[in-house]
Design a protein around this motif. Structure first.
Motif, mmCIF file in Angstrom:
data_model
loop_
_atom_site.group_PDB
_atom_site.id
_atom_site.type_symbol
_atom_site.label_atom_id
_atom_site.label_comp_id
_atom_site.label_asym_id
_atom_site.label_seq_id
_atom_site.Cartn_x
_atom_site.Cartn_y
_atom_site.Cartn_z
ATOM 1 N N ARG A 16 -17.216 -3.377 -7.916
ATOM 2 C CA ARG A 16 -17.454 -3.547 -6.479
ATOM 3 C C ARG A 16 -16.332 -4.336 -5.829
ATOM 4 N NH1 ARG A 16 -23.144 -5.334 -4.358
ATOM 5 N NH2 ARG A 16 -21.920 -4.869 -2.477
ATOM 6 N N GLN A 17 -15.796 -5.307 -6.559
ATOM 7 C CA GLN A 17 -14.694 -6.099 -6.014
ATOM 8 C C GLN A 17 -13.439 -5.251 -5.864
ATOM 9 O OE1 GLN A 17 -14.853 -9.056 -4.823
ATOM 10 N NE2 GLN A 17 -12.690 -9.371 -4.390
ATOM 11 N N ILE A 18 -13.236 -4.345 -6.827
ATOM 12 C CA ILE A 18 -12.038 -3.501 -6.758
ATOM 13 C C ILE A 18 -12.128 -2.506 -5.615
ATOM 14 C CG2 ILE A 18 -10.755 -1.694 -7.977
ATOM 15 C CD1 ILE A 18 -10.123 -4.472 -8.946
ATOM 16 N N VAL A 19 -13.303 -1.855 -5.483
ATOM 17 C CA VAL A 19 -13.416 -0.782 -4.490
ATOM 18 C C VAL A 19 -13.788 -1.299 -3.119
ATOM 19 C CG1 VAL A 19 -14.102 0.874 -6.264
ATOM 20 C CG2 VAL A 19 -15.875 -0.338 -4.983
ATOM 21 N N SER A 20 -14.204 -2.581 -3.000
ATOM 22 C CA SER A 20 -14.545 -3.106 -1.682
ATOM 23 C C SER A 20 -13.297 -3.159 -0.832
ATOM 24 C CB SER A 20 -15.153 -4.506 -1.817
ATOM 25 O OG SER A 20 -14.215 -5.395 -2.378
ATOM 26 N N SER A 27 -9.799 1.525 4.335
ATOM 27 C CA SER A 27 -11.049 2.217 4.648
ATOM 28 C C SER A 27 -10.767 3.594 5.221
ATOM 29 C CB SER A 27 -11.862 1.378 5.639
ATOM 30 O OG SER A 27 -13.038 2.048 6.008
ATOM 31 N N PHE A 28 -9.807 3.688 6.109
ATOM 32 C CA PHE A 28 -9.455 4.970 6.716
ATOM 33 C C PHE A 28 -8.903 5.922 5.667
ATOM 34 C CE2 PHE A 28 -6.322 7.702 8.840
ATOM 35 C CZ PHE A 28 -7.158 8.339 9.752
ATOM 36 N N MET A 29 -8.046 5.428 4.783
ATOM 37 C CA MET A 29 -7.457 6.276 3.751
ATOM 38 C C MET A 29 -8.517 6.777 2.771
ATOM 39 S SD MET A 29 -4.326 6.850 4.298
ATOM 40 C CE MET A 29 -3.908 7.536 2.700
ATOM 41 N N THR A 30 -9.501 5.922 2.452
ATOM 42 C CA THR A 30 -10.576 6.350 1.558
ATOM 43 C C THR A 30 -11.391 7.466 2.185
ATOM 44 O OG1 THR A 30 -10.721 4.130 0.612
ATOM 45 C CG2 THR A 30 -12.615 5.594 0.283
ATOM 46 N N THR A 310 -4.093 6.582 -1.868
ATOM 47 C CA THR A 310 -5.075 5.567 -1.474
ATOM 48 C C THR A 310 -5.286 4.543 -2.585
ATOM 49 O OG1 THR A 310 -6.222 7.151 -0.056
ATOM 50 C CG2 THR A 310 -7.468 5.232 -0.773
ATOM 51 N N MET A 311 -5.360 5.013 -3.798
ATOM 52 C CA MET A 311 -5.595 4.101 -4.917
ATOM 53 C C MET A 311 -4.368 3.249 -5.217
ATOM 54 S SD MET A 311 -8.054 6.157 -7.512
ATOM 55 C CE MET A 311 -8.231 4.622 -8.399
ATOM 56 N N MET A 312 -3.169 3.772 -4.963
ATOM 57 C CA MET A 312 -1.973 2.941 -5.126
ATOM 58 C C MET A 312 -1.978 1.792 -4.118
ATOM 59 S SD MET A 312 -0.251 3.842 -7.715
ATOM 60 C CE MET A 312 1.204 2.844 -7.370
ATOM 61 N N MET A 313 -2.466 2.086 -2.901
ATOM 62 C CA MET A 313 -2.604 1.010 -1.909
ATOM 63 C C MET A 313 -3.662 0.004 -2.367
ATOM 64 S SD MET A 313 -2.386 3.115 1.684
ATOM 65 C CE MET A 313 -2.653 1.626 2.627
ATOM 66 N N THR A 314 -4.738 0.519 -2.990
ATOM 67 C CA THR A 314 -5.775 -0.379 -3.504
ATOM 68 C C THR A 314 -5.221 -1.273 -4.607
ATOM 69 O OG1 THR A 314 -7.438 1.320 -3.017
ATOM 70 C CG2 THR A 314 -8.078 -0.440 -4.525
ATOM 71 N N VAL A 315 -4.405 -0.687 -5.477
ATOM 72 C CA VAL A 315 -3.785 -1.471 -6.548
ATOM 73 C C VAL A 315 -2.929 -2.594 -5.960
ATOM 74 C CG1 VAL A 315 -2.091 -1.390 -8.428
ATOM 75 C CG2 VAL A 315 -3.817 0.418 -8.220
ATOM 76 N N TYR A 316 -2.194 -2.285 -4.892
ATOM 77 C CA TYR A 316 -1.323 -3.288 -4.270
ATOM 78 C C TYR A 316 -2.143 -4.395 -3.619
ATOM 79 C CZ TYR A 316 1.981 -5.430 -1.053
ATOM 80 O OH TYR A 316 2.739 -6.333 -0.355
ATOM 81 N N PRO A 410 -2.596 5.507 -10.856
ATOM 82 C CA PRO A 410 -2.890 4.158 -10.309
ATOM 83 C C PRO A 410 -3.634 3.266 -11.297
ATOM 84 C CG PRO A 410 -3.386 5.859 -8.701
ATOM 85 C CD PRO A 410 -3.100 6.559 -9.985
ATOM 86 N N ALA A 411 -4.512 3.841 -12.114
ATOM 87 C CA ALA A 411 -5.242 3.034 -13.097
ATOM 88 C C ALA A 411 -4.293 2.468 -14.143
ATOM 89 C CB ALA A 411 -6.321 3.896 -13.765
ATOM 90 N N VAL A 412 -3.318 3.264 -14.580
ATOM 91 C CA VAL A 412 -2.342 2.797 -15.554
ATOM 92 C C VAL A 412 -1.470 1.700 -14.948
ATOM 93 C CG1 VAL A 412 -0.327 3.463 -16.926
ATOM 94 C CG2 VAL A 412 -2.337 4.963 -16.834
ATOM 95 N N VAL A 413 -1.037 1.886 -13.692
ATOM 96 C CA VAL A 413 -0.212 0.876 -13.010
ATOM 97 C C VAL A 413 -0.973 -0.433 -12.874
ATOM 98 C CG1 VAL A 413 0.911 0.292 -10.824
ATOM 99 C CG2 VAL A 413 1.167 2.593 -11.789
ATOM 100 N N ALA A 414 -2.261 -0.350 -12.511
ATOM 101 C CA ALA A 414 -3.063 -1.566 -12.349
ATOM 102 C C ALA A 414 -3.242 -2.288 -13.690
ATOM 103 C CB ALA A 414 -4.422 -1.209 -11.759
ATOM 104 N N ALA A 415 -3.429 -1.516 -14.761
ATOM 105 C CA ALA A 415 -3.641 -2.132 -16.073
ATOM 106 C C ALA A 415 -2.384 -2.813 -16.592
ATOM 107 C CB ALA A 415 -4.112 -1.082 -17.069
#
Length: 426
Positions: A16-20, A27-30, A310-316, A410-415
């Motif tokens: 929830r913390q990651i996707v919030s 929010s717009f990109m999601t 969108t997920m790359m922005m989330t990772v950042y 994006p998951a690999v970059v975040a890890a």
């Protein structure tokens, strides 16, 4: 057990913390990513359903105006005798058949006054009515059973003929009018042998199959009358009951190839199936359906790139939260699972709303039929729809898989992020 529950709860809170999303841009990109998947899935569902409807309607009309299989002699100019291959033998050979009719077929010219038309002349058994070609069901004037056998025609009375609607209009002929049949295949020698060069018939009926090619080119007479226009006709053909072929219909025409193999016992005969006759059309329909599906799948592919962005922005934006989770002991694989779950959620929500909208639109088209098609262009008046559950499942799986694949990078970059760098952003 308590430890496992606590771990699951912590993973849920971490996800929830990651996707919030607190920022408007994320929010717009999601929302855009979800809409991209939904629009792609909906477009595929609607287009493939409509194309499936066109294919189903075309096959339905095709089966109404064309037998599933015609048993013919391997030489195109030669028929065979019903005394050699009787209808009883055909019935035993094809116990699955739901309709068997002998016929003659020849190319002739019809003439009435100054009007000429090149047509296909069918000879059929009047009592059976040419049901396998849709003649009896398509009668709009007269009765096809009025076609009489030659020896029952009274003196000074012309044999009878039934015309397609478009053909009758072309010849300006109505029920009760007389037309002449010219046999272009006959020669003087054939005439001396009894072959008809020309004959006069009286129109006793008009049929309409809703297939323009059939209605403008088909004329129907009795089997004995049609036999006189077969190539190399003589009186022996009447005695041996010669026909051009035997038409057979089955319960499941899609399995026609199974029945064709049964003719191996008759080396002089061959089977002409509905698939052979319409091979180019069927291939074109499949190719068009595959091409349209591949093109529309590109919409889902573009949506997958949107998910990845969108997920790359989330990772950042979530690098500090990721660093905090890593410092608390979460492994890299756990971080990857969190972001994969994020991509899975976007894909699942997009597929759900895409199916919901697509099936809703197809249901409206199917039950209300409010879209009219231009007359003279298509064979049907309304936009046809066919529901295709297997195709919908394939579409959903493809869209979901692309969404999940888009989240892998994006998951690999975040890890792989350095926890120390992320903690400095707190």
């Amino acid at each position: 057990m308590q430890l496992k529950k606590s771990k699951s709860f912590l993973l849920w809170m971490a996800w929830r913390q990651i996707v919030s999303v607190k920022g408007r841009s994320l929010s717009f990109m999601t929302i855009i990513s979800i809409l991209g998947v939904a629009i792609g899935v909906a477009a595929l569902v609607i287009v493939l359903s409509v194309m499936g409807g066109f294919e189903q309607d075309l096959k339905r009309k095709m089966f109404r105006g064309l037998p599933h299989m015609e048993v013919l002699h391997k030489s195109a100019m030669v028929g065979f005798s019903l005394q050699e291959l009787s209808l009883k033998k055909i019935s035993k050979l094809f116990p699955d058949a739901i309709g068997i009719e002998p016929f003659t077929k020849s190319d002739v010219v019809l003439k009435r006054e100054k009007h000429l038309a090149s047509v296909t002349l069918f000879g059929i058994e009047p009592q059976q009515g040419g049901r396998l070609w849709g003649f009896s069901e398509g009668m709009i004037q007269g009765d096809i059973k009025e076609l009489e056998i030659e020896n029952k025609i009274r003196q000074n009375e012309f044999p009878k003929i039934v015309l397609g609607e478009s053909l009758a209009i072309q010849l300006n002929a109505n029920v009760g009018d007389e037309v002449n049949i010219l046999n272009p295949q006959a020669s003087v020698v054939d005439a001396l042998g009894g072959n008809a060069l020309t004959a006069r018939f009286r129109v006793v009926g008009i049929f309409m199959t809703d297939l323009p090619h059939y209605d403008s080119r088909y004329a129907v007479v009795s089997l004995s009358s049609g036999r006189k226009f077969m190539p190399d006709y003589d009186l022996s053909l009447d005695e041996e009951e010669y026909v051009t072929g035997i038409a057979v219909n089955f319960k499941d025409p899609e399995q026609i190839n199974i029945f064709v193999d049964r003719l191996a016992a008759f080396p002089d005969l061959q089977a002409l199936t509905w698939k052979n006759v319409n091979k180019s059309l069927l291939v074109a329909l499949k190719l068009e359906k595959f091409t349209m599906g591949a093109i529309l799948l590109l919409i889902v592919l573009v949506a997958a790139f949107s998910i990845s962005g969108t997920m790359m922005m989330t990772v950042y934006h979530k690098r500090s939260q990721v660093a905090l989770l890593r410092s608390l002991g979460m492994e890299k694989i756990g971080i990857s699972h969190l972001f994969l779950a994020h991509g899975f959620t976007i894909g699942t929500v997009g597929v759900f709303f895409g199916l919901l909208f697509g099936l809703g639109a197809c249901s409206l088209l199917y039950y209300f039929q409010f879209i009219d098609l231009p007359a003279g262009v298509y064979y049907q008046k309304k936009l046809p729809v066919q529901f295709l559950p297997i195709e919908y499942l394939i579409i959903s799986c493809c869209a979901w898989s692309l969404s999940l694949l888009a989240a892998v990078y994006p998951a690999v970059v975040a890890a792989r992020q350095d926890p120390g760098t992320g903690l400095r952003c707190l």
